[in-house]
Design a protein around this motif. Structure first.
Motif, PDB file in Angstrom:
ATOM      1  N   THR A 254       0.863  -1.164  -0.166  1.00 53.57           N
ATOM      2  CA  THR A 254      -0.131  -0.016  -0.062  1.00 53.57           C
ATOM      3  C   THR A 254       0.793   1.151   0.006  1.00 53.57           C
ATOM      4  N   GLY A 255       0.341   2.552  -0.250  1.00 52.06           N
ATOM      5  CA  GLY A 255       0.798   3.683  -0.157  1.00 52.06           C
ATOM      6  C   GLY A 255       1.544   4.220  -1.384  1.00 52.06           C
ATOM      7  N   GLY A 256       1.029   3.632  -2.590  1.00 51.40           N
ATOM      8  CA  GLY A 256       1.743   3.920  -4.154  1.00 51.40           C
ATOM      9  C   GLY A 256       2.863   3.509  -4.429  1.00 51.40           C
ATOM     10  N   SER A 257       3.499   2.324  -3.847  1.00 49.13           N
ATOM     11  CA  SER A 257       4.679   1.773  -4.193  1.00 49.13           C
ATOM     12  C   SER A 257       4.121   0.761  -5.394  1.00 49.13           C
ATOM     13  N   ALA A 258       5.174   0.517  -6.243  1.00 46.39           N
ATOM     14  CA  ALA A 258       4.834  -0.589  -7.451  1.00 46.39           C
ATOM     15  C   ALA A 258       4.894  -1.831  -6.872  1.00 46.39           C
ATOM     16  N   ALA A 259       4.456  -2.612  -7.463  1.00 52.50           N
ATOM     17  CA  ALA A 259       4.169  -4.135  -7.215  1.00 52.50           C
ATOM     18  C   ALA A 259       5.632  -4.719  -7.135  1.00 52.50           C
ATOM     19  N   MET A 260       5.649  -5.547  -6.205  1.00 50.13           N
ATOM     20  CA  MET A 260       6.991  -6.205  -5.980  1.00 50.13           C
ATOM     21  C   MET A 260       7.134  -7.533  -6.489  1.00 50.13           C
ATOM     22  N   ASN A 261       8.045  -7.835  -7.328  1.00 49.06           N
ATOM     23  CA  ASN A 261       8.266  -9.322  -7.919  1.00 49.06           C
ATOM     24  C   ASN A 261       9.715  -9.896  -7.540  1.00 49.06           C
ATOM     25  N   MET A 262       9.641 -10.804  -6.750  1.00 48.53           N
ATOM     26  CA  MET A 262      10.902 -11.191  -6.075  1.00 48.53           C
ATOM     27  C   MET A 262      11.159 -12.650  -6.224  1.00 48.53           C
ATOM     28  N   THR A 263      12.361 -13.059  -6.172  1.00 46.00           N
ATOM     29  CA  THR A 263      12.640 -14.494  -6.189  1.00 46.00           C
ATOM     30  C   THR A 263      13.385 -14.757  -5.095  1.00 46.00           C
TER      31      THR A 263
END
Length: 405
Positions: A254-263
């Motif tokens: 939340t808060g306007g950050s971009a989606a996080m794609n992690m490995t």
């Protein structure tokens, strides 16, 4: 003629005393190099040379040469104080003109440039955005603005899962609030694109021999790719991982950050018959940070440290050497300029070629030896007195000749 000969001796002794006085006056000047008066005799010659019984006509100052020997290196409490241990000079930019100095008393001006007391900028080999040092030279400038954060994209887990642990029955539903539904857990902080921290918790649940399920939660929300059943990792009979790594994670903060794609990489995780332990949890994200300090290596590499734990290479100090240092032209303020006699500067990294190494938090003192100077002062005084006595003696002889009747 003897009057002129003795007068030249008086002038030579006076010049030597001035050189000694200048050395003594700068005995505590940082980076100062002592000078030495060098003399040559004078002969009156004709176009056919000098006769075998010719008598000299005095002395002259042939040169006042500086002695570029190493001064004592004294350590200070200022990290920006620099000394060169060996040959070479700091390169300084004086309004577009290069000057050279051994005095390393540096500070930071209002624009962030590293300068000396004369506001001359320290010249370095610049580094690119990746921290690679290039061959381009320029002034060292410290950027005090916030550095942009970086979102976490990769997590590396180095742990050991207990091979002797009891498998959790399949009938037991996993619940992060129920410690009996999993065997072990560990956590680390990850960062989104705005630099906001989030807590990533990993729960390890043994389902069978050499088989484990991993459940991952970020801020209490399950995010593992195999949700809700979790992701499965497997091991062989030697305790080495054989499948299930890496694991993909997707989280939208939340808060306007971009989606996080992690490995998440478990390839350094083992399964041995020893208790659960975590050797390292690494991730590549970081929050925003400000400059907290800089470090100088002995080879002159400049590294900036930030409040978020990051560090960056700013460049490398440029050191100039000359084929003939005594040919340098003095400028005052403990600095020199190149001349025809000195030759062009050879600019390189500290420790390369003839260039010395860098001492951070240290200053090179004057190389004046006070004991030697005081002895030289006594010698010059005696020479002055002796030449004055020659004038006095010749005056008496002249008076005797005048009084002959």
């Amino acid at each position: 003629m003897p009057f002129r000969t003795a007068l030249s001796g008086l002038n030579a002794s006076s010049a030597e005393l001035r050189v000694i006085g200048n050395n003594v006056a700068n005995a505590s000047t940082t980076g100062f190099k002592e000078s030495r008066a060098e003399f040559a005799d004078i002969f009156a010659t004709s176009n056919l040379g000098v006769t075998a019984n010719a008598i000299g006509t005095g002395v002259r100052v042939a040169s006042v040469s500086q002695q570029f020997t190493q001064g004592n290196v004294e350590f200070t409490d200022n990290n920006l104080d620099l000394a060169i241990n060996g040959q070479g000079f700091f390169m300084l930019n004086d309004n577009g003109v290069n000057v050279y100095s051994r005095a390393g008393q540096f500070g930071v001006d209002r624009d962030g440039y590293v300068v000396n007391n004369q506001q001359q900028q320290l010249t370095i080999f610049q580094a690119d955005q990746n921290g690679n040092i290039t061959g381009a030279t320029g002034p060292l400038q410290l950027d005090r603005s916030d550095i942009a954060p970086a979102a976490t994209t990769a997590i590396d887990v180095q742990a050991n899962l207990d091979a002797s642990a009891t498998a959790i029955p399949a009938a037991t539903v996993f619940n992060p609030s129920d410690a009996s539904s999993y065997n072990n857990s560990t956590s680390l902080t990850i960062f989104d694109s705005l630099g906001s921290p989030h807590l990533n918790t990993m729960y390890f649940r043994k389902t069978a021999d050499n088989t484990w399920d991993v459940f991952q939660y970020v801020d209490g929300v399950q995010v593992n790719g195999g949700a809700p059943a979790g992701d499965t990792i497997t091991f062989n009979s030697l305790g080495a991982i054989t499948g299930g790594s890496p694991v993909a994670l997707n989280f939208t903060p939340t808060g306007g950050s971009a989606a996080m794609n992690m490995t998440v990489d478990f390839n350094s995780t083992s399964q041995y018959g020893s208790p659960f332990s975590v050797s390292a949890l690494n991730q590549d994200g970081f929050a925003t940070g400000r400059l907290s300090g800089i470090d100088f290596s002995d080879t002159g590499v400049i590294t900036s440290r930030f409040t978020n734990g990051q560090s960056r290479t700013l460049g490398q100090i440029a050191v100039a050497t000359f084929n003939n240092t005594q040919g340098l032209r003095q400028l005052g303020d403990t600095s020199w300029a190149e001349s025809f006699d000195s030759g062009a500067p050879l600019v390189g990294a500290p420790g390369s070629g003839a260039a010395g190494l860098i001492e951070s938090g240290a200053l090179e003192g004057s190389n004046v030896d006070l004991t030697e100077e005081l002895v030289g002062m006594i010698t010059a005084q005696r020479n002055f007195q002796a030449n004055a006595q020659v004038i006095s003696t010749m005056d008496q002889i002249t008076q005797t000749i005048i009084n002959i009747r």
